[in-house]
Scaffold this motif. Structure first.
Motif, PDB file in Angstrom:
ATOM      1  N   ASP A  40       0.808  -1.209   0.000  1.00  0.00           N
ATOM      2  CA  ASP A  40       0.000   0.000   0.000  1.00  0.00           C
ATOM      3  C   ASP A  40       0.850   1.272   0.000  1.00  0.00           C
ATOM      4  O   ASP A  40       0.351   2.342   0.299  1.00  0.00           O
ATOM      5  CB  ASP A  40      -0.969   0.017   1.178  1.00  0.00           C
ATOM      6  CG  ASP A  40      -0.261  -0.055   2.515  1.00  0.00           C
ATOM      7  OD1 ASP A  40       0.981  -0.096   2.528  1.00  0.00           O
ATOM      8  OD2 ASP A  40      -0.955  -0.067   3.539  1.00  0.00           O
ATOM      9  N   GLN A  41       2.112   1.139  -0.367  1.00  0.00           N
ATOM     10  CA  GLN A  41       2.956   2.322  -0.478  1.00  0.00           C
ATOM     11  C   GLN A  41       4.140   1.997  -1.374  1.00  0.00           C
ATOM     12  O   GLN A  41       4.494   0.848  -1.559  1.00  0.00           O
ATOM     13  CB  GLN A  41       3.451   2.772   0.882  1.00  0.00           C
ATOM     14  CG  GLN A  41       4.314   1.729   1.585  1.00  0.00           C
ATOM     15  CD  GLN A  41       4.598   2.108   3.019  1.00  0.00           C
ATOM     16  OE1 GLN A  41       3.878   2.869   3.635  1.00  0.00           O
ATOM     17  NE2 GLN A  41       5.668   1.568   3.566  1.00  0.00           N
ATOM     18  N   GLY A  42       4.723   3.025  -1.956  1.00  0.00           N
ATOM     19  CA  GLY A  42       5.902   2.844  -2.789  1.00  0.00           C
ATOM     20  C   GLY A  42       5.660   3.280  -4.219  1.00  0.00           C
ATOM     21  O   GLY A  42       4.590   3.769  -4.576  1.00  0.00           O
ATOM     22  N   THR A  43       6.680   3.103  -5.025  1.00  0.00           N
ATOM     23  CA  THR A  43       6.610   3.428  -6.439  1.00  0.00           C
ATOM     24  C   THR A  43       6.708   2.134  -7.231  1.00  0.00           C
ATOM     25  O   THR A  43       7.650   1.366  -7.063  1.00  0.00           O
ATOM     26  CB  THR A  43       7.756   4.385  -6.835  1.00  0.00           C
ATOM     27  OG1 THR A  43       7.620   5.595  -6.079  1.00  0.00           O
ATOM     28  CG2 THR A  43       7.712   4.711  -8.312  1.00  0.00           C
ATOM     29  N   PHE A  44       5.726   1.899  -8.088  1.00  0.00           N
ATOM     30  CA  PHE A  44       5.658   0.695  -8.891  1.00  0.00           C
ATOM     31  C   PHE A  44       5.647   1.111 -10.354  1.00  0.00           C
ATOM     32  O   PHE A  44       4.933   2.044 -10.726  1.00  0.00           O
ATOM     33  CB  PHE A  44       4.389  -0.095  -8.550  1.00  0.00           C
ATOM     34  CG  PHE A  44       4.210  -0.280  -7.077  1.00  0.00           C
ATOM     35  CD1 PHE A  44       4.872  -1.299  -6.419  1.00  0.00           C
ATOM     36  CD2 PHE A  44       3.411   0.579  -6.341  1.00  0.00           C
ATOM     37  CE1 PHE A  44       4.729  -1.463  -5.052  1.00  0.00           C
ATOM     38  CE2 PHE A  44       3.257   0.428  -4.980  1.00  0.00           C
ATOM     39  CZ  PHE A  44       3.926  -0.603  -4.327  1.00  0.00           C
ATOM     40  N   TRP A  45       6.435   0.437 -11.186  1.00  0.00           N
ATOM     41  CA  TRP A  45       6.504   0.824 -12.591  1.00  0.00           C
ATOM     42  C   TRP A  45       6.885  -0.372 -13.451  1.00  0.00           C
ATOM     43  O   TRP A  45       7.411  -1.366 -12.975  1.00  0.00           O
ATOM     44  CB  TRP A  45       7.491   1.973 -12.809  1.00  0.00           C
ATOM     45  CG  TRP A  45       8.877   1.688 -12.299  1.00  0.00           C
ATOM     46  CD1 TRP A  45       9.365   1.921 -11.044  1.00  0.00           C
ATOM     47  CD2 TRP A  45       9.948   1.078 -13.027  1.00  0.00           C
ATOM     48  NE1 TRP A  45      10.656   1.501 -10.950  1.00  0.00           N
ATOM     49  CE2 TRP A  45      11.060   0.980 -12.156  1.00  0.00           C
ATOM     50  CE3 TRP A  45      10.089   0.612 -14.323  1.00  0.00           C
ATOM     51  CZ2 TRP A  45      12.262   0.440 -12.547  1.00  0.00           C
ATOM     52  CZ3 TRP A  45      11.301   0.070 -14.717  1.00  0.00           C
ATOM     53  CH2 TRP A  45      12.373  -0.001 -13.827  1.00  0.00           C
TER      54      TRP A  45
END
Length: 177
Positions: A40-45
């Motif tokens: 439910d947190q962070g940077t996803f790419w």
């Protein structure tokens, strides 16, 4: 079982992805079958490299997308798509959880080669989820298509005839003066 697709409201994508033969699609920001489970947190790419043909005049980019989840705080989660190159990036779309949760659609646009960054190119999808209690979003993408548009020989011949006609008209005007 793609429960994240068939769940409604802040729990999923409201059966948006129904045109896929196998009903598979890419989800950034969630590891379960329903929104609300981690992460439910962070940077996803995800970064999808592509190449242009030497004769490419323009590029058409299309994909289906959905952005949903739960966000009860003022700091927005952001879902975005860009074309990235060595010389910079071209923004395709940016969605904020403060205004775009529960939305979906199809992105389909063409860009002249001159509008694109130079160098090695990639289509990049990203979700930035902030570290907040009461927030969990996901960004889903499907049917990604990047098409190199090359002028057809017939179109080039028609352009040549038009230019020749303009040249003939100009010569007639110069000769009449």
């Amino acid at each position: 079982d793609n429960l994240i697709n068939t769940s409604t409201g802040a729990g999923g994508f409201n059966s948006f992805f129904t045109n896929s033969a196998s009903n598979n699609f890419l989800v950034l920001g969630d590891t379960s079958a329903a929104l609300g489970d981690g992460p439910d947190q962070g940077t996803f790419w995800i970064k999808l490299p592509f190449a242009l043909l030497a004769s490419t005049a323009s590029v058409r980019v299309s994909f289906d997308w959905a952005f949903d989840g739960l966000d009860t705080v003022s700091v927005a989660d952001i879902a975005s798509a860009v074309i990235e190159g060595d010389s910079g990036e071209l923004s395709l779309m940016s969605l904020s959880s403060n205004s775009a949760l529960g939305t979906s659609g199809t992105f389909d646009e063409s860009f002249l080669r001159s509008a694109l960054p130079t160098g090695d190119l990639s289509l990049v999808f990203q979700l930035v989820e902030h570290n907040n209690d009461g927030t969990n979003t996901a960004f889903a993408i499907d049917n990604i298509n990047i098409t190199n548009a090359v002028p057809e020989p017939g179109s080039l011949a028609l352009l040549g005839l038009g230019l020749a006609g303009l040249g003939a008209i100009r010569r007639q005007r110069v000769a009449a003066v």
